[in-house]
Design a protein around this motif. Structure first.
Motif, mmCIF file in Angstrom:
data_model
loop_
_atom_site.group_PDB
_atom_site.id
_atom_site.type_symbol
_atom_site.label_atom_id
_atom_site.label_comp_id
_atom_site.label_asym_id
_atom_site.label_seq_id
_atom_site.Cartn_x
_atom_site.Cartn_y
_atom_site.Cartn_z
ATOM 1 N N VAL A 1 -91.018 -41.477 52.636
ATOM 2 C CA VAL A 1 -90.161 -40.783 51.900
ATOM 3 C C VAL A 1 -89.866 -41.105 50.438
ATOM 4 C CG1 VAL A 1 -88.188 -39.230 51.652
ATOM 5 C CG2 VAL A 1 -89.211 -39.301 53.977
ATOM 6 N N GLU A 2 -89.474 -42.385 50.282
ATOM 7 C CA GLU A 2 -89.365 -43.074 49.139
ATOM 8 C C GLU A 2 -90.533 -42.727 48.162
ATOM 9 O OE1 GLU A 2 -86.364 -46.860 49.680
ATOM 10 O OE2 GLU A 2 -88.300 -47.116 50.328
ATOM 11 N N LYS A 3 -91.720 -43.273 48.772
ATOM 12 C CA LYS A 3 -92.701 -43.075 48.047
ATOM 13 C C LYS A 3 -93.309 -41.591 47.722
ATOM 14 C CE LYS A 3 -94.982 -47.091 50.183
ATOM 15 N NZ LYS A 3 -95.982 -47.461 51.402
ATOM 16 N N GLU A 4 -93.083 -40.750 48.565
ATOM 17 C CA GLU A 4 -93.285 -39.246 48.409
ATOM 18 C C GLU A 4 -92.509 -38.727 47.247
ATOM 19 O OE1 GLU A 4 -92.414 -35.034 50.638
ATOM 20 O OE2 GLU A 4 -92.789 -36.916 51.954
ATOM 21 N N MET A 5 -91.150 -39.148 47.361
ATOM 22 C CA MET A 5 -90.291 -38.575 46.372
ATOM 23 C C MET A 5 -89.870 -39.310 45.134
ATOM 24 S SD MET A 5 -87.316 -36.634 48.839
ATOM 25 C CE MET A 5 -86.698 -35.891 47.428
ATOM 26 N N LYS A 6 -90.431 -40.365 45.169
ATOM 27 C CA LYS A 6 -90.100 -41.354 44.160
ATOM 28 C C LYS A 6 -88.466 -41.585 43.714
ATOM 29 C CE LYS A 6 -94.495 -40.944 41.810
ATOM 30 N NZ LYS A 6 -95.320 -41.182 42.837
ATOM 31 N N LEU A 7 -87.868 -41.655 44.870
ATOM 32 C CA LEU A 7 -86.295 -41.790 44.976
ATOM 33 C C LEU A 7 -86.191 -43.152 46.147
ATOM 34 C CD1 LEU A 7 -83.927 -40.082 44.138
ATOM 35 C CD2 LEU A 7 -84.123 -38.953 46.511
ATOM 36 N N TYR A 8 -85.310 -43.867 45.475
ATOM 37 C CA TYR A 8 -85.049 -45.301 45.977
ATOM 38 C C TYR A 8 -83.534 -45.521 46.307
ATOM 39 C CZ TYR A 8 -89.945 -45.584 44.637
ATOM 40 O OH TYR A 8 -91.152 -45.365 44.552
ATOM 41 N N PRO A 9 -83.038 -45.071 47.390
ATOM 42 C CA PRO A 9 -81.715 -45.278 47.798
ATOM 43 C C PRO A 9 -81.317 -46.781 47.937
ATOM 44 C CG PRO A 9 -82.669 -44.167 49.668
ATOM 45 C CD PRO A 9 -83.642 -44.200 48.351
ATOM 46 N N SER A 10 -80.331 -46.988 48.458
ATOM 47 C CA SER A 10 -79.848 -48.391 49.059
ATOM 48 C C SER A 10 -80.052 -48.144 50.572
ATOM 49 C CB SER A 10 -78.236 -48.531 48.918
ATOM 50 O OG SER A 10 -77.922 -48.858 47.455
ATOM 51 N N ILE A 11 -80.591 -49.205 51.091
ATOM 52 C CA ILE A 11 -80.860 -49.429 52.405
ATOM 53 C C ILE A 11 -80.324 -50.347 53.066
ATOM 54 C CG2 ILE A 11 -82.664 -49.367 54.285
ATOM 55 C CD1 ILE A 11 -83.146 -46.930 52.453
ATOM 56 N N ILE A 12 -79.469 -50.208 54.123
ATOM 57 C CA ILE A 12 -78.711 -51.382 54.764
ATOM 58 C C ILE A 12 -79.032 -51.194 56.499
ATOM 59 C CG2 ILE A 12 -76.576 -52.099 55.321
ATOM 60 C CD1 ILE A 12 -75.490 -50.373 52.769
ATOM 61 N N ARG A 13 -79.493 -52.527 56.710
ATOM 62 C CA ARG A 13 -80.023 -52.504 58.008
ATOM 63 C C ARG A 13 -78.849 -53.420 58.741
ATOM 64 N NH1 ARG A 13 -84.067 -52.691 54.658
ATOM 65 N NH2 ARG A 13 -85.755 -51.297 55.072
ATOM 66 N N ARG A 14 -78.568 -52.884 59.775
ATOM 67 C CA ARG A 14 -77.387 -53.632 60.708
ATOM 68 C C ARG A 14 -78.074 -53.517 62.308
ATOM 69 N NH1 ARG A 14 -74.585 -49.845 57.899
ATOM 70 N NH2 ARG A 14 -73.079 -50.536 56.381
ATOM 71 N N ASN A 15 -78.013 -54.905 62.624
ATOM 72 C CA ASN A 15 -78.425 -54.914 64.177
ATOM 73 C C ASN A 15 -77.042 -55.424 64.876
ATOM 74 O OD1 ASN A 15 -80.859 -54.801 63.669
ATOM 75 N ND2 ASN A 15 -81.634 -57.063 63.881
ATOM 76 N N ILE A 16 -76.965 -54.809 66.099
ATOM 77 C CA ILE A 16 -75.722 -55.004 66.933
ATOM 78 C C ILE A 16 -76.356 -55.940 67.899
ATOM 79 C CG2 ILE A 16 -74.740 -52.969 66.589
ATOM 80 C CD1 ILE A 16 -75.527 -52.027 69.162
ATOM 81 N N ASP A 17 -77.541 -56.352 68.332
ATOM 82 C CA ASP A 17 -78.030 -57.247 69.132
ATOM 83 C C ASP A 17 -79.622 -57.422 68.874
ATOM 84 O OD1 ASP A 17 -79.776 -55.369 70.556
ATOM 85 O OD2 ASP A 17 -78.417 -54.977 71.995
#
Length: 91
Positions: free
Chosen positions: A38-54
């Motif tokens: 979707v970033e590539k399609e819309m040329k829109l780049y939000p902040s992405i945060i990845r969190r692992n709980i395990d």
């Protein structure tokens, strides 16, 4: 056990965050790929945060802010959810 492929959207004035939970590596990869597509399609780049709980579970958040909330922000989230087959957000 954690939830899988469950989306949650939070909005405040000028800020929006969509978090999608996963409980296995396959779902984590699907979420990351959908966001990238979707970033590539819309040329829109939000902040992405990845969190692992395990080792295999966690969530990926997409955050928009600063310049208000243009319509594209909501469209971005809807497109990601559609690619993942998520039809509505959880409470």
């Amino acid at each position: 056990m954690s939830r899988d492929m469950c989306a949650d959207v939070k909005m405040e004035e000028g800020y929006m965050r969509m978090s999608i939970e996963f409980n296995n590596d396959e779902s984590r990869n699907k979420i990351q790929n959908a966001i990238s597509n979707v970033e590539k399609e819309m040329k829109l780049y939000p902040s992405i945060i990845r969190r692992n709980i395990d080792e295999h579970a966690g969530n990926v958040s997409v955050e928009f802010g600063d310049d208000g909330l243009p319509r594209d922000d909501g469209d971005f989230c809807e497109k990601v959810m559609k690619q993942l087959g998520i039809s509505n957000c959880a409470i």
